[in-house]
Design a protein around this motif. Structure first.
Motif, PDB file in Angstrom:
ATOM      1  N   ALA A  14       0.822  -1.217   0.000  1.00 59.96           N
ATOM      2  CA  ALA A  14       0.000   0.000   0.000  1.00 59.96           C
ATOM      3  C   ALA A  14       0.855   1.266   0.000  1.00 59.96           C
ATOM      4  CB  ALA A  14      -0.914   0.011   1.221  1.00 59.96           C
ATOM      5  N   ASP A  15       2.157   1.127   0.254  1.00 60.68           N
ATOM      6  CA  ASP A  15       3.022   2.312   0.281  1.00 60.68           C
ATOM      7  C   ASP A  15       2.988   3.003  -1.080  1.00 60.68           C
ATOM      8  OD1 ASP A  15       5.551   3.482   2.024  1.00 60.68           O
ATOM      9  OD2 ASP A  15       5.844   3.691  -0.137  1.00 60.68           O
ATOM     10  N   PRO A  16       2.871   4.334  -1.121  1.00 58.62           N
ATOM     11  CA  PRO A  16       2.755   5.036  -2.410  1.00 58.62           C
ATOM     12  C   PRO A  16       3.994   4.943  -3.294  1.00 58.62           C
ATOM     13  CG  PRO A  16       2.966   6.595  -0.591  1.00 58.62           C
ATOM     14  CD  PRO A  16       2.744   5.249   0.023  1.00 58.62           C
ATOM     15  N   HIS A  17       5.146   4.567  -2.722  1.00 57.30           N
ATOM     16  CA  HIS A  17       6.368   4.457  -3.523  1.00 57.30           C
ATOM     17  C   HIS A  17       6.571   3.058  -4.093  1.00 57.30           C
ATOM     18  CE1 HIS A  17       7.491   8.460  -2.232  1.00 57.30           C
ATOM     19  NE2 HIS A  17       7.288   8.108  -0.976  1.00 57.30           N
ATOM     20  N   VAL A  18       5.655   2.139  -3.794  1.00 54.42           N
ATOM     21  CA  VAL A  18       5.720   0.783  -4.329  1.00 54.42           C
ATOM     22  C   VAL A  18       4.862   0.709  -5.589  1.00 54.42           C
ATOM     23  CG1 VAL A  18       5.127  -1.638  -3.931  1.00 54.42           C
ATOM     24  CG2 VAL A  18       6.199  -0.301  -2.106  1.00 54.42           C
ATOM     25  N   GLY A  19       5.520   0.431  -6.720  1.00 56.13           N
ATOM     26  CA  GLY A  19       4.783   0.290  -7.970  1.00 56.13           C
ATOM     27  C   GLY A  19       4.464  -1.150  -8.299  1.00 56.13           C
ATOM     28  N   TYR A  20       5.338  -2.081  -7.852  1.00 57.62           N
ATOM     29  CA  TYR A  20       5.189  -3.500  -8.155  1.00 57.62           C
ATOM     30  C   TYR A  20       5.462  -4.305  -6.887  1.00 57.62           C
ATOM     31  CZ  TYR A  20       6.400  -1.293 -12.595  1.00 57.62           C
ATOM     32  OH  TYR A  20       6.453  -0.441 -13.659  1.00 57.62           O
ATOM     33  N   GLY A  21       4.811  -5.453  -6.756  1.00 65.12           N
ATOM     34  CA  GLY A  21       5.027  -6.324  -5.620  1.00 65.12           C
ATOM     35  C   GLY A  21       5.719  -7.605  -6.034  1.00 65.12           C
ATOM     36  N   PHE A  22       6.538  -8.140  -5.117  1.00 62.82           N
ATOM     37  CA  PHE A  22       7.251  -9.376  -5.403  1.00 62.82           C
ATOM     38  C   PHE A  22       7.338 -10.180  -4.111  1.00 62.82           C
ATOM     39  CE2 PHE A  22      11.519 -11.228  -7.113  1.00 62.82           C
ATOM     40  CZ  PHE A  22      10.877 -12.423  -7.413  1.00 62.82           C
ATOM     41  N   ALA A  23       6.647 -11.320  -4.063  1.00 60.67           N
ATOM     42  CA  ALA A  23       6.666 -12.202  -2.898  1.00 60.67           C
ATOM     43  C   ALA A  23       7.535 -13.414  -3.205  1.00 60.67           C
ATOM     44  CB  ALA A  23       5.254 -12.640  -2.533  1.00 60.67           C
TER      45      ALA A  23
ATOM     46  N   GLY B  16      -3.942  -4.398  -5.976  1.00 62.05           N
ATOM     47  CA  GLY B  16      -4.234  -3.534  -7.124  1.00 62.05           C
ATOM     48  C   GLY B  16      -2.992  -3.130  -7.885  1.00 62.05           C
ATOM     49  N   LYS B  17      -1.831  -3.675  -7.503  1.00 55.91           N
ATOM     50  CA  LYS B  17      -0.572  -3.353  -8.173  1.00 55.91           C
ATOM     51  C   LYS B  17      -0.023  -4.611  -8.836  1.00 55.91           C
ATOM     52  CE  LYS B  17       0.508   0.376  -4.931  1.00 55.91           C
ATOM     53  NZ  LYS B  17       1.436   0.919  -3.913  1.00 55.91           N
ATOM     54  N   PRO B  18       0.612  -4.476  -9.999  1.00 56.77           N
ATOM     55  CA  PRO B  18       1.174  -5.655 -10.656  1.00 56.77           C
ATOM     56  C   PRO B  18       2.166  -6.348  -9.724  1.00 56.77           C
ATOM     57  CG  PRO B  18       1.314  -3.723 -12.081  1.00 56.77           C
ATOM     58  CD  PRO B  18       0.901  -3.233 -10.734  1.00 56.77           C
ATOM     59  N   SER B  19       1.908  -7.590  -9.420  1.00 57.18           N
ATOM     60  CA  SER B  19       2.719  -8.288  -8.428  1.00 57.18           C
ATOM     61  C   SER B  19       2.907  -9.742  -8.829  1.00 57.18           C
ATOM     62  CB  SER B  19       2.059  -8.215  -7.047  1.00 57.18           C
ATOM     63  OG  SER B  19       1.860  -6.873  -6.636  1.00 57.18           O
ATOM     64  N   LEU B  20       4.039 -10.316  -8.413  1.00 57.00           N
ATOM     65  CA  LEU B  20       4.371 -11.702  -8.707  1.00 57.00           C
ATOM     66  C   LEU B  20       4.608 -12.465  -7.416  1.00 57.00           C
ATOM     67  CD1 LEU B  20       4.661 -12.791 -11.649  1.00 57.00           C
ATOM     68  CD2 LEU B  20       4.932 -10.319 -11.506  1.00 57.00           C
ATOM     69  N   VAL B  21       4.215 -13.725  -7.428  1.00 52.43           N
ATOM     70  CA  VAL B  21       4.455 -14.635  -6.311  1.00 52.43           C
ATOM     71  C   VAL B  21       5.341 -15.762  -6.826  1.00 52.43           C
ATOM     72  CG1 VAL B  21       3.430 -16.249  -4.670  1.00 52.43           C
ATOM     73  CG2 VAL B  21       2.243 -14.109  -5.237  1.00 52.43           C
ATOM     74  N   ALA B  22       6.511 -15.942  -6.195  1.00 56.54           N
ATOM     75  CA  ALA B  22       7.426 -17.012  -6.577  1.00 56.54           C
ATOM     76  C   ALA B  22       7.478 -18.044  -5.462  1.00 56.54           C
ATOM     77  CB  ALA B  22       8.822 -16.454  -6.847  1.00 56.54           C
ATOM     78  N   LEU B  23       7.056 -19.276  -5.768  1.00 54.03           N
ATOM     79  CA  LEU B  23       7.134 -20.379  -4.815  1.00 54.03           C
ATOM     80  C   LEU B  23       8.469 -21.081  -5.044  1.00 54.03           C
ATOM     81  CD1 LEU B  23       3.515 -21.818  -5.220  1.00 54.03           C
ATOM     82  CD2 LEU B  23       4.302 -19.997  -3.697  1.00 54.03           C
TER      83      LEU B  23
END
Length: 720
Positions: free
Chosen positions: A395-404, A427-434
Motif C-alpha cells: 500500500a506504500d505510495p512508492h511501491v509500484g510492483y510487488g514481489f513475494a 491492485g498493483k502488478p505483483s508476482l508470487v514465486a514459490l
C-alpha cells in the motif's frame, strides 16, 4: 519450421472478400474435408475436437465413403452441402489440395484453412503452388488461412478447429488474451502451457505462411474487439512491415498491450565490414526500434510473453512509480531478491516512515524495511502477520510492483495463500514465486483454484517484472510524429551526386545541404597544392587522402592531425601517399583534403541505413574507437524528432558522459539532436537510393558550442 517465403498479396483487382474476419473466427458453419471417425488421422481429430468441445454451429463432415461421422451427416463433396459453409478446413493430401480449393470456391466457402505443408516454406515449386492459392483467393474473394498452419482455437466460441492432440482435454478455457503465431506447433504448445498456468486465451490463431490472411489482419481484429485486452504474437517474418507499424500504433492507441517473440536476431551481414551502422543495427535492431517507439514488448520466450500479458490484463494501464516492494519468508530470499532486482535495473521502493512504523508493530526493525522478512517477527508464531504486513508494504505510495519470494516456512500452504491473496488484492502488478518443491504442492492447487498466478522459479518472476516495468517506461515512445525541420524544403535540398561509394567531400556536401555543420575543407591534387590550400585555410590543419576506395582512412595511414605549417603538411602528404599505396595498392587516390582542425569535448557517431522491411533507421552514440569497443548505440526509425533523439541519448549506457562526468562539462546534446534529426530527413528523402550513410566522428562541444561533422562515408544506389 523453415523460414517462410511470403508470396506477395494481390491487393489490386482483388475480388471483394466473401467473409469479414469476425465471421471467420466466429463461423456459423464449418466443413471438414477429410473428416473421419479415426482420431489417428488429421481429419478425424479435427472433427472429434469440434464435437467434443461443443461447437454450436453447423458441422459438415466431408468423406467420400461415409454417410455419418460422429453422429453428423457426412457428405461426399462440397457440391452436395445444403449450404455454403463459412469456413472449411482441409485435411487432404497435397496432390488433391488445389482441386479441393477450387471446389470450395465454387461451393461459396467463405474461408479455407489449409493445414497441408509443402508450399513456399519448402522450395521454389512450393512457392508456385502457393502463388496459385493466392491467385484463387484474389479472384474469388475466398479467404485463405495458411497453408502450413494448425488452424484456430476460439474457446469463447467453443471452436477447436485444429488437429493438435493438446486439445484432447475436458475444457478449452477462456480469457482475454489473443494469441497469433506463424508456427502451428508452437501455437498449440503455448495454448497448452497457458492452460497449465491457469491463464485463459481468447484466441489461438496459426497463420502459417500468411499467403492471404496475415498476422496484422488478426491484430487489427483484436484491437477493435473489446473482449480482447492483450495480444501475443510469435512472428518469423512480416508480409507488410509498414502495416505492422500501423497495427502496433493502433494497439497502443487502444491501450492494449502487444507482446511479440520474433526470430531473426542476426547481424547485418555483408556490408558490416564497411559500415559500423550496419553491424550495430541489423534488421532485428530496426524491428526492435520500431517496437520501442510504439510500446511493443519483446520478451525472449513465449512463456514470458503470455505470463506478462496475463499480468497486464489483470492490472491495466501504465504506472509512473518504478519501485518494487519485496516480501519474503526468508532473509536469504529477500537478499537475493534485492541483488537480482538491482542487477535487472529494477529499483527497490524507498518506503515511507509511516509504512515502516506500521510494519515495526509486528516485525523487528531490521526486517521492517524493504525488503521485509516475515521471519523477523516480534509477535508469537500463533499470530498471523502475513496478510497485514504484505498489504501494508504494497500500500506504500512508492511501491509500484510487488514481489513475494516464498521459501520454506511453517504452515506453508496457509501462509503462502494469505500472502498471495494480499498481493493479488493490492491492485498493483505483483508476482508470487514459490521457491520450494513438494512443500508447495497444496499451495499450488489452492492458488490455481482461486485464479491467482504464481511462478515456480525466482528468475521467471524477475523476467516478468522487468517486462512490466518496461511496459510502464515511456522513454522510448514516440509521442508526436516527426516534422520536417524549419527551412528544409519538402523535396529536400539534395545536390547532384553519383551512385556508389561517396567521397568524404561528397558526403559533407550532402550533409551541408541539410543544414548540418561540417568542417571547412579544400581539395588539392598534389602535396604542394595541399600546402597552399592549408595556408589559405589557416593552421593547424588536418590532412586526409581523398579516395572513394578507402573506407576507414586511419587503418591505412590516410589521416594526419594538427599539422602546424606548410612544410610539415607537404612532407606528410608525400609520406601518406607512399604508405597508402603500400597498404591499399588498388585504391585510386584522387588527391588530398585539407581541413580545419575542429576541437571539442567528445566524438559522436551518427549513422543511417535503409532496412529492406522497415525503411531508414538512424543510430547515435559515442563515436571514434569507443563505438567499436562498447557497441553502445541507440536506434530509431527515421525520420526522427529532436525530442526523441534526446531520449535515445538518455537510454545509452554512456549517457552520463553526455551529461558531464568527473569534472567534464555536459555535451551540446541539443546540437547533436539537431544534426541527427536533419540526417534522418536526408535518409528519408533519399528513399530507396540510400544504402547507408555515416558520420564518424561528429565533434561535439560543451553545451551551447555546437557539433561539427568532420568525417563521413555513404553508399548510394542508382536511381531505379
Amino acid at each position: 519450421m523453415k523460414p517462410t517465403l511470403h508470396t506477395a498479396h494481390l491487393s489490386q483487382g482483388r475480388a471483394t472478400s466473401r467473409l469479414l474476419l469476425d465471421r471467420i473466427v466466429h463461423p456459423r458453419s464449418v466443413a471438414v474435408l477429410g473428416a473421419s471417425d479415426n482420431v489417428a488421422k488429421f481429419g478425424g481429430r479435427i472433427t472429434s475436437f469440434l464435437v467434443k468441445h461443443g461447437f454450436t454451429g453447423e458441422l459438415f463432415p466431408i468423406n467420400r465413403q461415409a454417410t455419418e461421422i460422429l453422429g453428423r451427416k457426412a457428405y461426399p463433396n462440397m457440391s452436395e452441402l445444403p449450404s455454403a459453409p463459412d469456413v472449411a478446413i482441409l485435411a487432404v493430401p497435397g496432390a488433391t489440395l488445389h482441386q479441393n480449393l477450387v471446389a470450395a470456391a465454387d461451393a461459396g466457402v467463405g474461408c479455407c484453412v489449409i493445414i497441408s505443408t509443402g508450399f513456399a516454406e519448402l522450395d521454389s515449386e512450393g512457392a508456385q503452388r502457393q502463388a496459385a492459392i493466392v491467385e484463387l483467393s484474389a479472384r474469388t474473394g475466398m479467404r485463405i488461412l495458411g497453408p502450413n498452419c494448425m488452424g484456430m482455437i476460439v474457446p469463447h466460441h467453443k471452436m477447436a478447429l485444429c488437429s493438435s492432440v493438446t486439445l484432447n482435454t475436458d475444457t478449452l478455457g477462456d480469457g482475454s488474451i489473443g494469441l497469433i503465431s506463424q508456427s502451428g506447433a508452437l501455437m498449440v504448445s503455448m495454448f497448452d502451457r497457458a492452460k497449465a498456468d491457469g491463464i485463459g486465451l481468447r484466441y489461438g490463431i496459426s497463420c502459417g505462411n500468411q499467403s492471404d490472411l496475415e498476422i496484422c489482419d488478426f491484430i487489427d481484429h483484436m484491437v477493435a474487439e473489446p473482449e480482447t485486452r492483450a495480444i501475443c504474437v510469435y512472428c518469423e517474418g512480416f508480409v507488410d512491415a509498414a502495416r505492422f507499424k500501423r497495427s502496433a500504433a493502433a494497439c497502443r492507441a487502444a491501450g492494449k498491450p502487444l507482446l511479440m517473440v520474433k526470430t531473426g536476431r542476426t547481424a547485418a551481414g555483408v556490408v558490416a565490414a564497411q559500415s559500423h551502422t550496419a553491424s550495430l543495427a541489423g534488421s532485428f535492431e530496426a524491428f526492435a526500434a520500431l517496437c520501442r517507439e510504439q510500446g511493443v514488448l519483446l520478451p525472449k520466450s513465449t512463456d514470458d510473453m503470455i505470463r506478462t500479458a496475463h499480468i497486464l490484463t489483470r492490472f491495466p494501464g501504465r504506472r509512473s512509480v518504478p519501485g518494487v516492494g519485496v516480501v519474503s519468508s526468508s532473509g536469504g530470499g529477500a537478499g537475493i531478491a534485492s541483488d537480482r532486482l538491482s542487477e535487472a535495473g529494477l529499483p527497490l521502493a524507498k518506503i515511507e516512515r509511516a509504512t515502516i512504523d506500521k510494519l515495526e508493530e509486528k516485525l523487528l526493525s531490521p526486517q521492517a524495511q524493504n525488503p521485509i522478512d516475515l521471519g523477523g517477527r516480534k509477535v508469537p508464531e500463533t499470530v498471523d502477520i502475513t496478510t497485514d504486513c504484505t498489504a501494508t508494504l504494497l500500500a506504500d505510495p512508492h511501491v509500484g510492483y510487488g514481489f513475494a519470494v516464498l521459501a520454506s516456512m511453517p504452515f506453508y500452504s496457509q501462509r503462502a495463500l494469505r500472502i498471495a491473496e494480499a498481493v493479488h488484492a493490492s491492485g498493483k502488478p505483483s508476482l508470487v514465486a514459490l521457491t520450494v518443491g513438494a512443500l508447495a504442492d497444496e499451495a499450488r492447487r489452492e492458488l490455481r483454484q482461486r485464479g491467482i498466478f504464481y511462478t515456480d522459479g525466482f528468475e521467471d518472476s524477475l523476467r516478468i517484472l522487468a517486462l512490466l516495468a518496461e511496459n510502464d517506461d515511456t522513454r522510448g515512445l514516440v509521442e508526436t510524429p516527426a516534422a520536417r525541420p524549419a527551412g528544409l524544403s519538402a523535396v529536400g535540398a539534395l545536390p547532384k551526386f553519383r551512385e556508389g561509394l561517396q567521397t568524404e567531400s561528397e558526403v559533407k556536401q550532402l550533409l551541408a545541404s541539410y543544414g548540418v555543420a561540417v568542417a571547412k575543407e579544400s581539395l588539392a591534387p598534389t602535396p604542394e597544392a595541399a600546402g597552399e590550400a592549408a595556408a589559405k585555410l589557416g593552421f593547424p590543419v588536418v590532412l586526409k587522402v581523398s579516395s572513394r576506395d578507402i573506407v576507414h582512412k586511419s587503418d591505412v595511414g590516410a589521416v594526419r592531425l594538427g599539422l602546424a605549417d606548410a612544410a610539415a603538411l607537404v612532407a606528410a602528404a608525400r609520406e601518406m601517399t607512399t604508405r597508402v599505396k603500400a597498404a591499399a595498392p588498388n585504391a585510386t587516390i584522387d588527391g588530398f583534403s585539407v581541413q580545419e582542425m575542429v576541437r571539442g569535448e567528445a566524438e559522436v557517431i551518427v549513422g543511417v541505413r535503409r532496412d529492406p522491411q522497415f525503411g531508414p533507421i538512424v543510430i547515435v552514440g559515442l563515436g571514434g574507437v569507443t563505438v567499436e569497443i562498447l557497441h553502445d548505440v541507440a536506434v530509431a526509425t527515421a525520420p526522427v524528432r529532436q525530442a526523441h533523439v534526446v531520449k535515445m541519448i538518455d537510454s545509452l549506457k554512456t549517457a552520463p558522459l553526455f551529461k558531464g562526468a568527473r569534472g567534464r562539462p555536459p555535451l551540446d546534446v541539443e546540437a547533436i539532436a539537431n544534426a541527427v534529426e536533419r540526417i534522418s530527413w536526408l535518409a528519408h528523402d533519399l528513399g530507396a537510393r540510400l544504402v547507408d550513410l555515416e558520420v564518424n566522428p561528429l565533434i561535439v562541444g560543451a553545451a551551447g558550442e555546437g557539433a561539427t561533422a568532420v568525417d563521413g562515408r555513404a553508399n548510394i544506389a542508382a536511381a531505379s
